[in-house]
Write a protein that holds these residues in place. Sequence first.
Motif, PDB file in Angstrom:
ATOM      1  N   ASP A  10     -38.059 -32.782  48.646  1.00 27.17           N
ATOM      2  CA  ASP A  10     -37.597 -32.182  47.429  1.00 27.17           C
ATOM      3  C   ASP A  10     -36.060 -31.602  47.340  1.00 27.17           C
ATOM      4  N   ALA A  11     -35.284 -32.557  48.240  1.00 25.58           N
ATOM      5  CA  ALA A  11     -33.608 -32.415  48.077  1.00 25.58           C
ATOM      6  C   ALA A  11     -33.301 -33.854  47.661  1.00 25.58           C
ATOM      7  N   THR A  12     -34.153 -34.981  47.567  1.00 28.26           N
ATOM      8  CA  THR A  12     -33.572 -36.135  47.195  1.00 28.26           C
ATOM      9  C   THR A  12     -32.845 -36.396  45.572  1.00 28.26           C
ATOM     10  N   ALA A  13     -33.619 -35.770  44.937  1.00 24.08           N
ATOM     11  CA  ALA A  13     -32.746 -35.938  43.457  1.00 24.08           C
ATOM     12  C   ALA A  13     -31.425 -35.504  43.632  1.00 24.08           C
ATOM     13  N   ASP A  14     -31.201 -33.977  44.176  1.00 26.89           N
ATOM     14  CA  ASP A  14     -29.995 -33.716  44.277  1.00 26.89           C
ATOM     15  C   ASP A  14     -28.957 -34.453  45.191  1.00 26.89           C
ATOM     16  N   TYR A  15     -29.388 -35.066  46.170  1.00 29.65           N
ATOM     17  CA  TYR A  15     -28.607 -36.012  47.014  1.00 29.65           C
ATOM     18  C   TYR A  15     -28.043 -37.153  46.253  1.00 29.65           C
ATOM     19  N   THR A  16     -29.097 -37.797  45.281  1.00 28.35           N
ATOM     20  CA  THR A  16     -29.094 -39.043  44.872  1.00 28.35           C
ATOM     21  C   THR A  16     -28.103 -38.890  43.820  1.00 28.35           C
ATOM     22  N   ARG A  17     -28.189 -37.767  42.958  1.00 28.43           N
ATOM     23  CA  ARG A  17     -27.100 -37.593  42.007  1.00 28.43           C
ATOM     24  C   ARG A  17     -25.750 -37.198  42.512  1.00 28.43           C
ATOM     25  N   TRP A  18     -25.856 -36.632  43.682  1.00 27.87           N
ATOM     26  CA  TRP A  18     -24.345 -36.497  44.043  1.00 27.87           C
ATOM     27  C   TRP A  18     -23.900 -37.782  44.510  1.00 27.87           C
ATOM     28  N   ALA A  19     -24.807 -38.629  45.016  1.00 27.02           N
ATOM     29  CA  ALA A  19     -24.066 -39.852  45.461  1.00 27.02           C
ATOM     30  C   ALA A  19     -23.642 -40.798  44.310  1.00 27.02           C
ATOM     31  N   ILE A  20     -24.514 -40.699  43.175  1.00 26.87           N
ATOM     32  CA  ILE A  20     -23.859 -41.369  42.009  1.00 26.87           C
ATOM     33  C   ILE A  20     -22.535 -40.921  41.477  1.00 26.87           C
ATOM     34  N   GLY A  21     -22.264 -39.408  41.839  1.00 32.15           N
ATOM     35  CA  GLY A  21     -21.007 -38.913  41.381  1.00 32.15           C
ATOM     36  C   GLY A  21     -19.708 -39.601  42.366  1.00 32.15           C
ATOM     37  N   GLN A  22     -20.180 -39.513  43.551  1.00 31.62           N
ATOM     38  CA  GLN A  22     -19.451 -40.185  44.562  1.00 31.62           C
ATOM     39  C   GLN A  22     -18.987 -41.745  44.188  1.00 31.62           C
ATOM     40  N   VAL A  23     -19.872 -42.554  43.786  1.00 30.65           N
ATOM     41  CA  VAL A  23     -19.837 -43.956  43.399  1.00 30.65           C
ATOM     42  C   VAL A  23     -19.017 -43.978  42.087  1.00 30.65           C
ATOM     43  N   LEU A  24     -19.288 -43.371  41.073  1.00 29.68           N
ATOM     44  CA  LEU A  24     -18.808 -43.586  39.822  1.00 29.68           C
ATOM     45  C   LEU A  24     -17.457 -42.980  39.797  1.00 29.68           C
ATOM     46  N   GLN A  25     -16.968 -41.840  40.514  1.00 32.49           N
ATOM     47  CA  GLN A  25     -15.929 -41.169  40.436  1.00 32.49           C
ATOM     48  C   GLN A  25     -15.368 -41.280  42.083  1.00 32.49           C
ATOM     49  N   PRO A  26     -15.135 -42.377  42.480  1.00 37.34           N
ATOM     50  CA  PRO A  26     -14.524 -42.482  43.962  1.00 37.34           C
ATOM     51  C   PRO A  26     -13.234 -41.538  44.019  1.00 37.34           C
ATOM     52  N   ALA A  27     -13.090 -41.072  45.169  1.00 37.10           N
ATOM     53  CA  ALA A  27     -12.022 -40.367  45.628  1.00 37.10           C
ATOM     54  C   ALA A  27     -10.750 -41.140  45.991  1.00 37.10           C
ATOM     55  N   PRO A  28      -9.738 -40.870  45.411  1.00 36.84           N
ATOM     56  CA  PRO A  28      -8.378 -41.790  45.525  1.00 36.84           C
ATOM     57  C   PRO A  28      -8.355 -41.922  47.053  1.00 36.84           C
TER      58      PRO A  28
END
Length: 355
Positions: free
Chosen positions: A337-355
């Motif tokens: 029940d938490a995988t959608a939240d993690y996956t969307r977070w991971a997508i954000g980490q990938v598409l907007q990587p921290a400097p």
Amino acid sequence: MLERGYEEHTTPRTSPPRLLLAVLVMALTVVGANWAVGRFLDTQGTNLGYVYIAHKWRVLSTLDAPVDWLVLGDSSGSQAFDPQVLHDTTGKTAINLGTIGNFGLSDDLWMLEEYIDRFGPPERVVLIHVYDVWHRSLKPSLIGRIPRPWVLSDQTAERYGFDQEARRDIFLNRYVRLFAERTSLRKSIEYAWLRLTSDDEELADARKKDRALPPEDPELTDSGFVRMCGALPSALKRDSRGHMRFLKKRRPRISKDNREALLSIAKLAQQHGFPVHVINGPLYERLERKPEFHGYFDRQVTMLRTLVEDYPMVHIGPNVLGFDSAHLQNVDHISCDATADYTRWAIGQVLQPAP
């Protein structure tokens, strides 16, 4: 000569063809039994780590077209990143080939190499690992669970410095599972019998009493994502204590195996021009808030960035997503029940990587 009704006779000599046939039948019987045991353990075994390894390499074997994102890593990511959510969110395709933490990054490298050989480079690679994977060294016998002939090749032995004992262990784990996994086989047969003869309540009670049994049966999807549902508070509590002991006693370290695997992945990324994103798996929020964790994790991020500083295609993520106990099966494995939240977070980490 006849005496008291018995006839004396000599035993016929065994001919070489008969002896050869007997040996051949025995060998085929052993091979067949090991094959059958292997199939059983790969799908119904209680050692879920081995089940996951077999499943992920099977997913890679049956892949018939390239994907956009190749997701690799350990079981925290295997159970957290759902390629279907990625597709629904971005339209991109992916497979999740995360296996288990005891491989470190070594099998990430092997799967990436095989993928490139078959399909060329992916659009991007995502490595999802929990913070406590980086210090681990590869256990040679574990390589025997890789269903590929190269595991026993001279080239592999030379590449990883395997001696004869290590090669023997790999062989036993690859081809003699009746011996190598005899304890797991016994427990798996007991578990299969329980599932056949017990109702849901009895089976749940057996799982609680015997920690060698899976807390539930995972759903292994064609995308590689492993779906496991339901929080496990007792396992989380026990696991959390272990992580706190680890953080208080250990300093961050990157093992030789993981260092070499990450650098090899980085070189492939530079050679073929695809980005690699290293992000952390999910974590218990109470642990993530501890100063001991941040002291350890922040130093680890610095070490990783220093290691790959000459490879601009590799991005080391500095963030962690915490979850409360209602969504966790242990410190770093979330419920479905938490995988959608993690996956969307991971997508954000990938598409907007921290400097």
